[in-house]
Motif scaffolding. Structure first.
Motif, PDB file in Angstrom:
ATOM      1  N   MET A   1     -21.952  -2.805 -23.715  1.00 26.47           N
ATOM      2  CA  MET A   1     -22.910  -3.356 -25.385  1.00 26.47           C
ATOM      3  C   MET A   1     -23.384  -2.123 -25.851  1.00 26.47           C
ATOM      4  SD  MET A   1     -24.126  -6.747 -26.344  1.00 26.47           S
ATOM      5  CE  MET A   1     -24.236  -7.498 -28.042  1.00 26.47           C
ATOM      6  N   ASP A   2     -24.489  -1.554 -25.385  1.00 22.22           N
ATOM      7  CA  ASP A   2     -25.058  -0.499 -25.890  1.00 22.22           C
ATOM      8  C   ASP A   2     -24.425   0.201 -25.794  1.00 22.22           C
ATOM      9  OD1 ASP A   2     -27.568  -1.661 -25.200  1.00 22.22           O
ATOM     10  OD2 ASP A   2     -28.297  -1.168 -23.527  1.00 22.22           O
ATOM     11  N   GLU A   3     -22.896   1.044 -24.847  1.00 21.05           N
ATOM     12  CA  GLU A   3     -22.042   1.545 -25.632  1.00 21.05           C
ATOM     13  C   GLU A   3     -21.223   1.080 -26.642  1.00 21.05           C
ATOM     14  OE1 GLU A   3     -18.161   4.045 -23.189  1.00 21.05           O
ATOM     15  OE2 GLU A   3     -19.379   2.559 -22.182  1.00 21.05           O
ATOM     16  N   MET A   4     -20.412   0.077 -26.684  1.00 15.92           N
ATOM     17  CA  MET A   4     -20.211  -0.140 -28.334  1.00 15.92           C
ATOM     18  C   MET A   4     -21.106  -0.233 -29.177  1.00 15.92           C
ATOM     19  SD  MET A   4     -18.094  -3.813 -29.011  1.00 15.92           S
ATOM     20  CE  MET A   4     -16.532  -3.801 -27.923  1.00 15.92           C
ATOM     21  N   LEU A   5     -21.984  -0.428 -29.744  1.00 14.17           N
ATOM     22  CA  LEU A   5     -23.202  -0.336 -30.063  1.00 14.17           C
ATOM     23  C   LEU A   5     -22.766   1.505 -30.835  1.00 14.17           C
ATOM     24  CD1 LEU A   5     -25.777  -2.777 -29.654  1.00 14.17           C
ATOM     25  CD2 LEU A   5     -24.536  -3.032 -31.478  1.00 14.17           C
ATOM     26  N   GLU A   6     -23.663   2.629 -30.046  1.00 10.39           N
ATOM     27  CA  GLU A   6     -23.383   3.949 -30.381  1.00 10.39           C
ATOM     28  C   GLU A   6     -22.392   4.232 -30.241  1.00 10.39           C
ATOM     29  OE1 GLU A   6     -24.500   7.597 -27.598  1.00 10.39           O
ATOM     30  OE2 GLU A   6     -24.366   5.453 -26.879  1.00 10.39           O
ATOM     31  N   LYS A   7     -20.911   3.929 -30.173  1.00 16.68           N
ATOM     32  CA  LYS A   7     -19.971   4.282 -30.526  1.00 16.68           C
ATOM     33  C   LYS A   7     -19.036   4.042 -31.669  1.00 16.68           C
ATOM     34  CE  LYS A   7     -18.255   6.502 -26.168  1.00 16.68           C
ATOM     35  NZ  LYS A   7     -16.981   6.353 -25.168  1.00 16.68           N
ATOM     36  N   TYR A   8     -19.205   2.246 -31.686  1.00 15.93           N
ATOM     37  CA  TYR A   8     -18.159   1.557 -33.023  1.00 15.93           C
ATOM     38  C   TYR A   8     -19.299   1.669 -33.630  1.00 15.93           C
ATOM     39  CZ  TYR A   8     -14.771   2.572 -29.194  1.00 15.93           C
ATOM     40  OH  TYR A   8     -13.553   3.560 -28.422  1.00 15.93           O
ATOM     41  N   CYS A   9     -20.314   0.645 -33.929  1.00 16.54           N
ATOM     42  CA  CYS A   9     -21.123  -0.364 -34.412  1.00 16.54           C
ATOM     43  C   CYS A   9     -22.491   0.655 -35.178  1.00 16.54           C
ATOM     44  CB  CYS A   9     -21.641  -1.753 -33.054  1.00 16.54           C
ATOM     45  SG  CYS A   9     -20.170  -2.329 -32.814  1.00 16.54           S
ATOM     46  N   GLY A  10     -23.178   1.642 -34.588  1.00 13.38           N
ATOM     47  CA  GLY A  10     -24.419   2.001 -34.976  1.00 13.38           C
ATOM     48  C   GLY A  10     -25.548   0.459 -34.316  1.00 13.38           C
ATOM     49  N   GLU A  11     -26.570   2.028 -33.911  1.00 15.68           N
ATOM     50  CA  GLU A  11     -27.264   1.139 -33.227  1.00 15.68           C
ATOM     51  C   GLU A  11     -28.496   0.368 -33.878  1.00 15.68           C
ATOM     52  OE1 GLU A  11     -27.993   3.625 -29.159  1.00 15.68           O
ATOM     53  OE2 GLU A  11     -28.163   4.923 -30.747  1.00 15.68           O
ATOM     54  N   PHE A  12     -28.278   1.361 -35.157  1.00 17.40           N
ATOM     55  CA  PHE A  12     -29.547   0.842 -36.038  1.00 17.40           C
ATOM     56  C   PHE A  12     -29.172   0.279 -37.591  1.00 17.40           C
ATOM     57  CE2 PHE A  12     -33.699  -0.493 -38.422  1.00 17.40           C
ATOM     58  CZ  PHE A  12     -33.904  -1.662 -38.127  1.00 17.40           C
ATOM     59  N   GLY A  13     -28.477   0.125 -38.425  1.00 20.61           N
ATOM     60  CA  GLY A  13     -27.966   0.279 -39.532  1.00 20.61           C
ATOM     61  C   GLY A  13     -28.527  -0.777 -40.437  1.00 20.61           C
ATOM     62  N   LEU A  14     -27.362  -0.881 -41.273  1.00 23.27           N
ATOM     63  CA  LEU A  14     -27.709  -2.014 -42.462  1.00 23.27           C
ATOM     64  C   LEU A  14     -28.047  -3.426 -42.146  1.00 23.27           C
ATOM     65  CD1 LEU A  14     -28.574  -2.258 -45.453  1.00 23.27           C
ATOM     66  CD2 LEU A  14     -26.104  -3.378 -46.059  1.00 23.27           C
ATOM     67  N   ASN A 253     -22.621  -1.965 -41.134  1.00 19.94           N
ATOM     68  CA  ASN A 253     -23.223  -1.096 -41.444  1.00 19.94           C
ATOM     69  C   ASN A 253     -22.066   0.658 -41.299  1.00 19.94           C
ATOM     70  OD1 ASN A 253     -25.400  -1.647 -40.617  1.00 19.94           O
ATOM     71  ND2 ASN A 253     -24.591  -0.985 -37.989  1.00 19.94           N
ATOM     72  N   GLY A 254     -21.077   0.311 -42.230  1.00 21.53           N
ATOM     73  CA  GLY A 254     -20.134   1.126 -43.387  1.00 21.53           C
ATOM     74  C   GLY A 254     -19.340   2.053 -41.638  1.00 21.53           C
ATOM     75  N   LYS A 255     -19.320   1.510 -40.505  1.00 17.78           N
ATOM     76  CA  LYS A 255     -18.368   2.028 -39.700  1.00 17.78           C
ATOM     77  C   LYS A 255     -16.808   1.572 -40.052  1.00 17.78           C
ATOM     78  CE  LYS A 255     -21.742   4.191 -37.335  1.00 17.78           C
ATOM     79  NZ  LYS A 255     -21.867   5.459 -37.496  1.00 17.78           N
ATOM     80  N   GLN A 256     -15.739   2.104 -39.179  1.00 14.39           N
ATOM     81  CA  GLN A 256     -14.532   1.171 -38.729  1.00 14.39           C
ATOM     82  C   GLN A 256     -14.416   0.250 -38.321  1.00 14.39           C
ATOM     83  OE1 GLN A 256     -11.963   4.808 -37.380  1.00 14.39           O
ATOM     84  NE2 GLN A 256     -12.021   5.973 -39.225  1.00 14.39           N
ATOM     85  N   SER A 257     -13.901  -0.640 -38.078  1.00 14.78           N
ATOM     86  CA  SER A 257     -13.151  -1.623 -37.431  1.00 14.78           C
ATOM     87  C   SER A 257     -13.740  -1.187 -35.497  1.00 14.78           C
ATOM     88  CB  SER A 257     -11.916  -2.377 -37.642  1.00 14.78           C
ATOM     89  OG  SER A 257     -11.975  -3.068 -39.214  1.00 14.78           O
ATOM     90  N   ILE A 258     -13.220  -2.256 -35.093  1.00 15.04           N
ATOM     91  CA  ILE A 258     -12.915  -1.488 -33.819  1.00 15.04           C
ATOM     92  C   ILE A 258     -12.281  -1.390 -33.154  1.00 15.04           C
ATOM     93  CG2 ILE A 258     -14.651  -2.343 -31.314  1.00 15.04           C
ATOM     94  CD1 ILE A 258     -16.788  -3.773 -32.502  1.00 15.04           C
ATOM     95  N   PRO A 259     -11.480  -0.545 -32.372  1.00 17.42           N
ATOM     96  CA  PRO A 259     -10.503  -0.367 -32.344  1.00 17.42           C
ATOM     97  C   PRO A 259      -9.723  -1.229 -31.396  1.00 17.42           C
ATOM     98  CG  PRO A 259     -11.158   1.920 -31.684  1.00 17.42           C
ATOM     99  CD  PRO A 259     -12.316   1.056 -32.211  1.00 17.42           C
ATOM    100  N   ASN A 260      -8.480  -1.687 -31.081  1.00 17.32           N
ATOM    101  CA  ASN A 260      -7.730  -2.922 -30.426  1.00 17.32           C
ATOM    102  C   ASN A 260      -7.925  -2.123 -29.112  1.00 17.32           C
ATOM    103  OD1 ASN A 260      -7.071  -4.917 -32.754  1.00 17.32           O
ATOM    104  ND2 ASN A 260      -5.070  -3.509 -33.154  1.00 17.32           N
ATOM    105  N   GLY A 261      -8.223  -2.737 -27.487  1.00 24.32           N
ATOM    106  CA  GLY A 261      -8.234  -2.577 -26.711  1.00 24.32           C
ATOM    107  C   GLY A 261      -9.723  -2.462 -26.263  1.00 24.32           C
ATOM    108  N   VAL A 262     -10.608  -2.535 -27.381  1.00 23.15           N
ATOM    109  CA  VAL A 262     -12.061  -2.298 -26.667  1.00 23.15           C
ATOM    110  C   VAL A 262     -12.539  -3.497 -27.027  1.00 23.15           C
ATOM    111  CG1 VAL A 262     -14.278  -1.437 -27.559  1.00 23.15           C
ATOM    112  CG2 VAL A 262     -11.833  -0.053 -27.936  1.00 23.15           C
ATOM    113  N   VAL A 263     -12.997  -4.050 -25.911  1.00 18.45           N
ATOM    114  CA  VAL A 263     -13.913  -5.206 -25.429  1.00 18.45           C
ATOM    115  C   VAL A 263     -14.972  -5.115 -25.106  1.00 18.45           C
ATOM    116  CG1 VAL A 263     -11.595  -6.266 -25.971  1.00 18.45           C
ATOM    117  CG2 VAL A 263     -12.341  -5.177 -23.696  1.00 18.45           C
ATOM    118  N   LEU A 264     -16.006  -6.601 -25.038  1.00 14.53           N
ATOM    119  CA  LEU A 264     -17.187  -6.159 -24.271  1.00 14.53           C
ATOM    120  C   LEU A 264     -16.959  -7.337 -22.894  1.00 14.53           C
ATOM    121  CD1 LEU A 264     -19.314  -8.015 -27.313  1.00 14.53           C
ATOM    122  CD2 LEU A 264     -19.483  -5.473 -25.951  1.00 14.53           C
ATOM    123  N   ALA A 265     -17.426  -5.950 -22.743  1.00 17.65           N
ATOM    124  CA  ALA A 265     -17.022  -6.959 -21.021  1.00 17.65           C
ATOM    125  C   ALA A 265     -18.848  -6.890 -19.580  1.00 17.65           C
ATOM    126  CB  ALA A 265     -16.659  -6.244 -19.842  1.00 17.65           C
TER     127      ALA A 265
END
Length: 464
Positions: A1-14, A253-265
């Motif tokens: 989850m930390d990896e997804m926040l860092e790469k795709y969502c933003g660690e601390f945005g709006l 947070n103004g990021k692009q949508s999380i790519p297909n195939g990228v999921v949480l586990a």
């Protein structure tokens, strides 16, 4: 989850900022419910009805020779007769509240991990807090009042804990510590708001109703706009729900949508497919108090954390409650106490890396202790001395608030991941015990509270 926040969502945005502010407003409720007793249990003004031969206390005056200026309904002390030999009951009922907090914090932690979740548990305890607070206003006698104060503590004790977890879990790892420490500002703001409410609402029964309504407002107007913790959703097997929340974070947070195939586990699921993985989820999850005590290093650190949190709580809650003994304007004093905590939080955040954890921790303890001892040498006979004494109390609050602010981060770094939660849980429980004892110190009055608080703060330094 930390990896997804860092790469795709933003660690601390709006999204995280909005979520942090809305969730942390619950800390404001805890500040109100924890300190409302200062005004509800205060000693009201009184005056003589007949001439008196130099006596300055109702205990040494003839029965019927004096009366409460505002009537008996302004305070529990006046309505339930908590004076002279019964004055200890003021400290007792306040300690009973903190005992409820200690029990409630433990129960809330388990509920938030269960099927209720972080958001659901926060809603439950806020509703209970409103109910018990309103019922407190209808207490017919002292012991009924004490019962409802325990139940109010039970529900209030877990508000801050639940809000902290919910507000920081969707934050990236590099920002999580800063976000967690910022929640303390809301507690202080709640105490300052309470002072304003109590100034306009003098009756203790009406005050409990008014303070309880704040929980109702939070449940109706704030909670619906909060999301459940995606970490909790993932752990409970609700992967789709967790992914929907992560998509919201990315878009807001103004990021692009999380790519297909990228999921949480879960880490345990991922590492089952990695040969010779050094990650052992069971070992990480099964840390117990025995593991803490077995190692000489963690054992000594644990006892240090327990002792310092215990004495810090005595000083912090004691100085806050001791506002009733200073002989100054109670409403202004409590508000200034709350405001004095805020620069302490900011200052420690700014100079933390320059002076280090240990040096700053000891320095803030000494700062608080020295001014408490100075306050113990002053008396309330003159207005000037009372004001100076109040300033000493403010500086004492400033120092011990800074110590408290540091303790969370410092103790987190002292313990390995496997036993961090259980170690911090033990220190937190010790802090609750300190809060339970603080009201009894305040009831002693005179110079005793300041002296004991100063000794406690300076005594802490010897541990380190």
């Amino acid at each position: 989850m930390d990896e997804m926040l860092e790469k795709y969502c933003g660690e601390f945005g709006l999204w995280q900022l909005r979520h942090l502010v809305l969730t942390s407003l619950a800390w404001l409720l805890e500040g109100i419910h924890s300190m409302v007793m200062i005004f509800a249990d205060r000693e009201p003004a009184w005056h003589y009805l007949t001439s008196h031969a130099g006596t300055t206390s109702w205990c040494s005056s003839e029965p019927g020779s004096w009366e409460w200026t505002g009537g008996t309904g302004s305070s529990t002390m006046s309505e339930f007769g908590l004076i002279c030999g019964e004055k200890y009951k003021v400290g007792l009922v306040q300690s009973i509240f903190f005992a409820g907090c200690m029990v409630g914090a433990g129960v809330t932690g388990h509920l938030s991990d269960s099927k209720f979740g972080r958001k659901g548990t926060l809603a439950i305890i806020c509703i209970l807090n409103a109910i018990f607070g309103i019922l407190t206003a209808f207490s017919s006698n002292y012991w009924t009042y004490a019962l409802f104060r325990f139940l109010s503590g039970f529900s209030a004790g877990g508000i801050g804990l639940c809000a902290s977890i919910l507000s920081t879990e969707p934050v990236g790892q590099s920002w999580r510590g800063v976000a967690g420490l910022s929640t303390f500002y809301f507690f202080s703001t709640g105490v300052a708001v309470l002072s304003a409410i109590a100034y306009f609402i003098q009756s203790w029964r009406s005050l409990y109703i008014a303070s309880s309504i704040t929980s109702v407002v939070y449940v109706i107007f704030v909670l619906p706009f909060l999301n459940e913790s995606p970490r909790w959703c993932l752990v409970r097997g609700k992967v789709d729900e967790a992914m929907k929340i992560m998509q919201k974070i990315a878009v807001s947070n103004g990021k692009q949508s999380i790519p297909n195939g990228v999921v949480l586990a879960l880490d345990s699921e991922v590492n089952e497919d990695i040969p010779n993985s050094q990650f052992d989820s069971k070992e990480a999850l099964n840390g117990s108090i025995l593991d803490v005590l077995t190692s000489p290093i963690t054992r000594s650190r644990f006892f240090l954390a327990v002792a310092t949190d215990f004495f810090c709580s005595i000083v912090y809650y004691g100085l806050s409650l001791n506002a009733v003994n200073l002989g100054t304007n109670l409403y202004l004093n409590v508000a200034l106490n709350a405001i004095s905590e805020m620069p302490a939080y900011l200052l420690t955040s700014l100079v933390l890396n320059r002076f280090g954890r240990k040096g700053l921790y000891i320095g803030t303890m000494w700062f608080s202790g020295v001014f408490c001892l100075i306050g113990s040498l002053l008396n309330n006979a003159d207005v000037t001395w009372r004001v100076i004494r109040m300033v000493c109390g403010l500086l004492g609050i400033f120092g011990i608030a800074a110590t408290f602010n540091l303790s969370l981060l410092y103790f987190m770094e002292l313990f390995p991941t496997e036993v961090r939660n259980v170690a911090l849980g033990g220190a937190t429980q010790a802090g609750h015990l300190g809060a339970i004892l603080a009201p009894f110190v305040v009831v002693l009055g005179g110079n005793v509270p300041f002296a004991l608080f100063g000794v406690c703060a300076i005594f802490l330094e010897d541990f380190w």
